[in-house]
Scaffold this active site. Sequence first.
Site, mmCIF file in Angstrom:
data_model
loop_
_atom_site.group_PDB
_atom_site.id
_atom_site.type_symbol
_atom_site.label_atom_id
_atom_site.label_comp_id
_atom_site.label_asym_id
_atom_site.label_seq_id
_atom_site.Cartn_x
_atom_site.Cartn_y
_atom_site.Cartn_z
ATOM 1 N N TRP A 14 0.755 -1.407 -0.072
ATOM 2 C CA TRP A 14 -0.011 -0.204 0.044
ATOM 3 C C TRP A 14 0.696 1.267 -0.245
ATOM 4 C CZ3 TRP A 14 -4.321 -1.373 4.244
ATOM 5 C CH2 TRP A 14 -5.266 -1.997 3.551
ATOM 6 N N LYS A 15 2.060 1.090 0.364
ATOM 7 C CA LYS A 15 3.066 2.207 0.612
ATOM 8 C C LYS A 15 2.495 3.173 1.195
ATOM 9 C CE LYS A 15 4.807 1.235 -4.106
ATOM 10 N NZ LYS A 15 5.708 1.752 -5.318
ATOM 11 N N GLU A 171 12.054 -5.813 -8.778
ATOM 12 C CA GLU A 171 11.086 -4.531 -9.325
ATOM 13 C C GLU A 171 11.960 -3.664 -9.813
ATOM 14 O OE1 GLU A 171 7.475 -4.287 -6.347
ATOM 15 O OE2 GLU A 171 9.126 -2.926 -5.582
ATOM 16 N N GLY A 177 5.270 2.329 -10.585
ATOM 17 C CA GLY A 177 4.408 3.623 -10.725
ATOM 18 C C GLY A 177 4.416 4.299 -11.910
ATOM 19 N N GLY A 239 1.561 -2.688 -6.168
ATOM 20 C CA GLY A 239 1.419 -1.179 -5.451
ATOM 21 C C GLY A 239 0.156 -0.923 -5.701
ATOM 22 N N GLY A 240 0.110 0.314 -6.842
ATOM 23 C CA GLY A 240 -1.222 0.832 -7.187
ATOM 24 C C GLY A 240 -2.388 0.166 -7.098
HETATM 25 P P1 13P Z 1 3.246 -0.042 -8.719
HETATM 26 O O1 13P Z 1 2.539 -1.509 -8.859
HETATM 27 O O2 13P Z 1 2.469 1.031 -8.121
HETATM 28 O O3 13P Z 1 4.211 0.036 -9.910
HETATM 29 O O4 13P Z 1 4.472 -0.498 -7.300
HETATM 30 C C1 13P Z 1 5.208 -1.537 -7.543
HETATM 31 C C2 13P Z 1 5.799 -1.513 -6.241
HETATM 32 O O5 13P Z 1 6.871 -0.703 -6.028
HETATM 33 C C3 13P Z 1 5.639 -2.580 -5.055
HETATM 34 O O6 13P Z 1 6.353 -2.383 -4.177
#
Ligand code: 13P
Length: 259
Positions: A14-15, A171, A177, A239-240
Amino acid sequence: MDKKFRKTVIAGNWKMNQLASGVPAYADTLKAGLAVGAQEEVVLCAPYPLLPALLAAVDGTPVRVGAQDVSAHDAGAYTGEVSAAMLADLGVTYCIIGHSERRAYHAESDALVNEKLKALLKNGVTPIICVGESLEQRDAGETLKVVSEQIKNGFADISADEARGVVVAYEPIWAIGTGRTATSEQAQEVCSFIREYLAENLYDWDTSKAISILYGGSMNGKNCAELLAQIDIDGGLIGGASLKPAEFAGMVKDGNEDA
Ligand code: 13P
């Protein structure tokens, strides 16, 4: 096939998003769409203050709760830090370490990531160690060199038995992102390289085949199935798209079919 040796892990990161007040509604939608297979782990990595609400909301479900960082220290005068023992005490079973955002914005070194990995293992929390190259490094043909250094240093002094309890997330920084996902061939190439590196340089093939290697970077409901179909991609760090519970539940279903 090789995948039967290891777990499929669908992990959300979720950051710095979401509030504790939003967690119950998120969990209700997720649970309504969730179908988890026996060979699969579903993990949500939330900011520290949201962990108790998330643990309560997914109690009794197969969803595991993770943190996004941890202190390398056991306890003591480290203002603002959270120890692995504190996470374990809460019921947190996973923790991301070495995310590129922490490496970039908090100057985290491979050595620090290695200390964090050891702290988590000591406390029975599964580390998800992130590795990946920048766009400049990829363009310079340095991807495999960068990733192998991060893996070698991250796993320093870790035995084969301990390594089996670690999850790796590849990653690529340029895919995080940005909406620019690595192609399934690009992602498979590096995940396969990581497995070979673990087998040939650090451990052995039995150990390497037991380690789940995830892909992360603009993974979503549309591209998830194709990425997960790759032989060395054992899940996703999302992430998103993990902020949208219905979409995340759909990705868990893709993982279920692939496990
Ligand atoms: P996104 O899926 O938003 O690109 O982020 C990936 C991420 O950094 C998961 O740790």
